[in-house]
Motif scaffolding. Sequence first.
Motif, short mmCIF file in Angstrom:
data_model
loop_
_atom_site.label_atom_id
_atom_site.label_comp_id
_atom_site.label_asym_id
_atom_site.label_seq_id
_atom_site.Cartn_x
_atom_site.Cartn_y
_atom_site.Cartn_z
N UNK A 62 0.81 -1.21 0.00
CA UNK A 62 0.00 0.00 0.00
C UNK A 62 0.85 1.27 0.00
N UNK A 63 2.06 1.22 0.56
CA UNK A 63 2.97 2.34 0.38
C UNK A 63 3.33 2.50 -1.09
N UNK A 64 3.51 1.37 -1.77
CA UNK A 64 3.86 1.42 -3.19
C UNK A 64 2.72 1.98 -4.03
N UNK A 65 1.50 1.49 -3.79
CA UNK A 65 0.38 1.97 -4.60
C UNK A 65 0.08 3.43 -4.31
N UNK A 66 0.46 3.91 -3.13
CA UNK A 66 0.24 5.33 -2.79
C UNK A 66 1.02 6.25 -3.72
N UNK A 67 2.11 5.76 -4.28
CA UNK A 67 2.93 6.60 -5.17
C UNK A 67 2.21 6.91 -6.48
N UNK A 68 1.22 6.12 -6.84
CA UNK A 68 0.54 6.27 -8.13
C UNK A 68 -0.77 7.05 -8.04
N UNK A 69 -1.15 7.48 -6.85
CA UNK A 69 -2.44 8.15 -6.67
C UNK A 69 -2.29 9.65 -6.89
N UNK A 70 -2.99 10.23 -7.88
CA UNK A 70 -2.75 11.63 -8.24
C UNK A 70 -3.55 12.66 -7.44
N UNK A 155 -7.72 -0.42 -5.63
CA UNK A 155 -6.89 0.59 -6.28
C UNK A 155 -6.62 0.33 -7.77
N UNK A 156 -6.53 -0.91 -8.18
CA UNK A 156 -6.12 -1.18 -9.55
C UNK A 156 -7.31 -1.43 -10.47
N UNK A 157 -8.29 -2.18 -10.01
CA UNK A 157 -9.45 -2.49 -10.85
C UNK A 157 -10.11 -1.20 -11.33
N UNK A 158 -10.37 -1.14 -12.62
CA UNK A 158 -10.98 0.04 -13.25
C UNK A 158 -10.15 1.30 -13.05
N UNK A 159 -8.85 1.12 -12.79
CA UNK A 159 -7.93 2.24 -12.57
C UNK A 159 -8.46 3.20 -11.50
N UNK A 160 -9.00 2.63 -10.45
CA UNK A 160 -9.60 3.46 -9.39
C UNK A 160 -8.56 4.27 -8.63
#
Length: 241
Positions: A62-70, A155-160
């Motif tokens: 979740x730290x990693x996916x946080x980097x992609x949230x705009x 976070x990933x499904x449907x580019x949420x």
Amino acid sequence: MRESSREWILETVPGVLRESRDFVSGLVVNLALIVGVIVFGWSLVEIALIYLIEIAIINLLFFSVALFTPQPVDGLDGDWAGEPTPLHPVALIPPIYWRNIKYVGGKALVAGILILAVTRPVVSSYGLHSGVPLSVGVAVAGVVFFQLARVWRYFIANQSYRNKSPADAMEFAFAPVVELYLMLIYVIAPVTVVLAGVTFAMDTNLNSRAVWLVYLVPMGVIRAWIGSLDPQTDDLEISFS
């Protein structure tokens, strides 16, 4: 009447299963701990090791996916006032954002230090030189699969992830803190008091395996429940503002 009941079942059951799948998956993962104690004779050290590995995996994902949230973090100024500056080092993955790196970096460093500080004595007492049992490896693999499924769903499904901020991902990363608090208050403390009273009243020593099961069953329910929650929509709020 029979036809309407059938239609109601066909419409309702899939929705219930979708809503409860994380809870059921969490129960299955935590059932592995109980099976490990009963079948494989896991000790407290092995249970603690699996739990710490799970926390490390949750934080890493979740730290990693946080980097992609705009989206911006509510209540923060400065870099969060305008459009984020994207960094696109790898063409095959979405861009990351410099302000997210700064936001996540400090928290990830603190979390990493704490996890390492707690994990080191556990690993030392476990003795990894003898190798990790296959049962422990399977349990860790189950944890990885379960957490990857949560990342995909939220976070990933449907580019949420495009509609989320890094704080949203951080709430998932730090959910184990809430989980630990609930287990301490509602399981560990009362169960310890009850077991101590039983031991004193009966003047006997309780079997250690039975004791772990008394702890693990309600702890598993709490962990499965927390794991099934979406901090953005359920009654679980962790603030980083």
